[in-house]
Enzyme design. Sequence first.
Site, PDB file in Angstrom:
ATOM      1  CE  LYS A  35      -0.699   0.466   5.156  1.00 21.43           C
ATOM      2  NZ  LYS A  35      -1.336  -0.079   6.112  1.00 21.43           N
ATOM      3  NE  ARG A 128      -5.968  -0.003  11.980  1.00 21.14           N
ATOM      4  CZ  ARG A 128      -5.092  -0.017  11.152  1.00 21.14           C
ATOM      5  NH1 ARG A 128      -4.765   1.054  10.581  1.00 21.14           N
ATOM      6  NH2 ARG A 128      -5.033  -1.073  10.308  1.00 21.14           N
TER       7      ARG A 128
END
Length: 353
Positions: A35, A128
């Site tokens: 990414k 998260r």
Amino acid sequence: MNCHVTVDLMKLKHNAELLHKRCLENGITLMGVTKGVSGSEEIAKIFVDSGLEYIADSRVKNLKKLKHISCKKVLLRVPALSEIDELVQYVDVSLNSEVKVIRAISDALKHTDKIHEIILMVDVGEFREGLLPCDVNAAIEVIQGLEHIKLIGIGTTLTCVNGVIPDEKNLSELSQVANEISQKYKIDLQVVSGGNSSSYYLLEKGALPDGINNLRLGELLLLGRETAYGELIEGLYTDVFEVSIEVVELKTKPSVPIGNVGMDAFGKKPVIVDKGDQLRALLSTGLQDVSIDYLKPKDKQIEIIGASSDYILVDLTHTDRTYEIGDYVTFDLKYGAIMQLFTSEYVEKVYKK
Ligand SMILES: *Cc1c(COP(=O)(O)O)cnc(C)c1O
């Protein structure tokens, strides 16, 4: 081109092979995370050639670009309901935390004989993504009834938003959840994924809890270090990437502007120090492509003065080198800069073989 980022593929291969070898010795499989480089095909190929078991990215679009590379593709960001049609086409394995989404994935494959593999995310304290450990069993019981879903593992994310450091305690908790699942549901979990680059130091210390058998590495592969915990790993290249930006103006000007100083182009008040006259170069890339906080001039005698959307302004007063219009100033990159520069269509990517 006025701005290009250069990737030294030999150095990258060295990093990938070394990390893969260290992980293999410790019974750990690796996901090579792309990414940070917008799913670069060249870089994904290096990861696969170095023996990495999976390619992982947070964007379906990046994995789609890699559809010709034969390797298991993993989506790192939990899928959105709106992207499931693309997901089942281009992604083999996804990280998940919502039963509703997992059910939708199964439904999307209804008229096929395809199976989508999932890794269930478990939150052991970072808060998260992920199910709380107490909610895992209920999720598994739903998943077991879904025809087109195969649960291949569990995983956790730490360090990313709240900066919780992976340690023996939180990763032991993950390992314990894996044990309970295996025993209770007789599922063989291929993947117990203990986090990202910031978990790797535990492996070097021999402190990665038993049962953890996978890591998802981005920054460490690309940069030879990770910034969350900051341990340097011996033998890795830290200079796989650099960016070169062209000089388009070169003039001696006062360091203090004339007139009233207000906000800069991005609403910040510039801090101005009087350094007398300066030899200033205007470089032809700006905040649209990269944030100067993530850049460090390779020439240590150069200082960054500031930037606007299209220019970076540097001080050449103290450098022994002579720069001309058309020359390039080169910078070392932090992870954030690599990510931004790879995302920008205005920046050329050069792969050095
Ligand atoms: C970005 C990401 C990684 C890789 O993180 P690095 O710090 O670059 O190693 C791993 N897992 C998930 C879920 C991610 O989003």
